[in-house]
Each structure stands twice: as structure tokens, then as C-alpha cells.
Design an enzyme around this catalytic site. Structure first.
Site, mmCIF file in Angstrom:
data_model
loop_
_atom_site.group_PDB
_atom_site.id
_atom_site.type_symbol
_atom_site.label_atom_id
_atom_site.label_comp_id
_atom_site.label_asym_id
_atom_site.label_seq_id
_atom_site.Cartn_x
_atom_site.Cartn_y
_atom_site.Cartn_z
ATOM 1 N N ASP A 78 3.171 4.799 -2.614
ATOM 2 C CA ASP A 78 4.028 5.975 -2.502
ATOM 3 C C ASP A 78 4.866 6.082 -3.769
ATOM 4 O O ASP A 78 5.380 5.078 -4.262
ATOM 5 C CB ASP A 78 4.945 5.887 -1.282
ATOM 6 C CG ASP A 78 5.587 7.227 -0.977
ATOM 7 O OD1 ASP A 78 4.876 8.102 -0.446
ATOM 8 O OD2 ASP A 78 6.769 7.408 -1.288
ATOM 9 N N THR A 79 4.972 7.295 -4.282
ATOM 10 C CA THR A 79 5.711 7.530 -5.512
ATOM 11 C C THR A 79 6.857 8.491 -5.246
ATOM 12 O O THR A 79 6.652 9.565 -4.672
ATOM 13 C CB THR A 79 4.780 8.094 -6.610
ATOM 14 O OG1 THR A 79 3.713 7.164 -6.838
ATOM 15 C CG2 THR A 79 5.535 8.314 -7.910
#
Length: 199
Positions: A78-79
Site C-alpha cells: 500500500d502506498t
């Protein structure tokens, strides 16, 4: 799946818990082709007062745990784009993208890219990459031009560093691949620590 010549042919496969083509492309740079791709369907709403780094880690963990792939390594990521303690949204419309770019114009922000790896035995490992990015001061014309190109669609913080936005970024300190969506140094280290065969 990459591995040395002595690797067991029945070694557990790698499942990517993401439908992102960017993450698939980045994995290929490590010589890895996932045996399967399963997008994790989870609620991605930040908790009240949740810090950006805690949110990124939680999202990666929950995605890794949400994918059912018995006997496989499951890799999730996840960014998050953060301006101070504020988590910027994924831009789903031009107004959101424009607001993000106006906020980021001429200032530093952080890109937090968390990864989580669930091993076949159920154990979970995780890592976090933190990169500092600074946009040049953006004119209205530069923002308009970027919005017109459409690269912002669905991107955290309203931009994609792997596209034309890179020409508007004065400097970065940290992992370029982490800003794209999968920090390769951390990913390789995580896989090796878990016993996954990788060159």
C-alpha cells in the site's frame, strides 16, 4: 518465479495481492512473475487520527491477510502520500487531483510504501519505505496540463512519478520504486528473510 537452480520445484508460489499493473512491472525487475494475482477487497478508510505510516502498514497487512491462497507466499502493498499528518486521497476526479497538486506545489511531502508478506505457515512480515518528494512550485498552467493528461486518475496524491509528473519534481530522497508503488529493496529483503527463493 525466479530462483536458483537447486530450488525445489515444489517451492511455494508467490501470489500478488494487488491488481496494480505497476506492482507487477516492478516485481518483474526482480525477475519475479506471480503465480496468481488476487486483488484484496478491504475497507480502505483511514481510522480517526490514524497516522499515515500506521495506515500504510495496516492496509498492507490487511490486504495480505484478506487473500486466500493456501500454501503460497502472499505479497501485498500500500502506498500513501502524506503532507504532514494528512493522508492525501486517491484522486478519483479532476477536482481532487487539482487540490492535491495545489497542496503539494513547491513543498516537501512523504510517500510511505508499506509491504506485507504472508508466508505459507501463516507468519507475517512487513516493511515500510519512506521517501521524501518535493515538487517545484507549480503554475496554474502546469497543473492544468498535467490534469489534462489523465495520469492522475486513481493515483494517491493525484500524481504518478513514473509519468510526466517526474518532470515537475525537483528532487526525491529515498526509494523511487517505493513512490511508484513497490519498494524493491525492501521487497527483495522481505522475500529473502521469509525463505522465498530469489536471486
Amino acid at each position: 518465479m525466479a530462483g536458483d537452480e537447486t530450488a525445489d520445484s515444489a517451492a511455494p508460489p508467490l501470489v500478488l495481492a494487488s491488481a496494480s499493473p505497476r506492482r507487477r512491472e516492478l516485481l518483474l525487475r526482480l525477475g519475479l512473475i506471480p503465480a496468481a494475482i488476487q486483488s484484496a477487497d478491504i475497507d480502505e478508510t483511514p481510522a480517526p487520527r490514524e497516522l499515515p505510516q500506521d495506515y500504510a502498514r495496516r492496509m498492507a497487512r490487511e490486504k495480505a491477510l484478506a487473500v486466500h491462497a493456501a500454501g503460497a507466499f502472499v505479497l501485498a502493498g500500500d502506498t500513501v502520500v502524506a503532507c504532514g499528518r494528512r493522508i492525501l486521497p486517491k484522486a478519483e476526479d479532476q477536482a481532487t487531483a487539482r487540490a492535491c497538486l495545489a497542496l503539494l506545489s513547491g513543498r516537501r511531502h512523504r510517500v510511505l510504501s508499506a509491504i506485507a508478506l504472508r508466508a505459507p505457515d501463516g507468519s507475517l512480515r512487513e516493511r515500510l519505505s519512506e521517501t521524501v518528494v518535493r515538487f517545484k512550485p507549480l503554475s496554474r498552467g502546469e497543473i492544468d496540463g498535467y490534469i489534462a493528461g489523465g495520469e492522475w486518475d486513481g493515483k494517491a496524491g493525484g500524481y504518478a512519478i513514473q509519468g510526466s509528473a517526474e518532470g515537475l519534481i525537483a528532487w526525491i530522497s529515498g526509494s523511487h520504486s517505493g513512490v511508484v508503488g513497490l519498494p524493491l529493496f525492501e521487497t527483495r529483503a522481505l522475500l529473502k528473510a521469509a525463505g522465498f527463493a530469489i536471486a
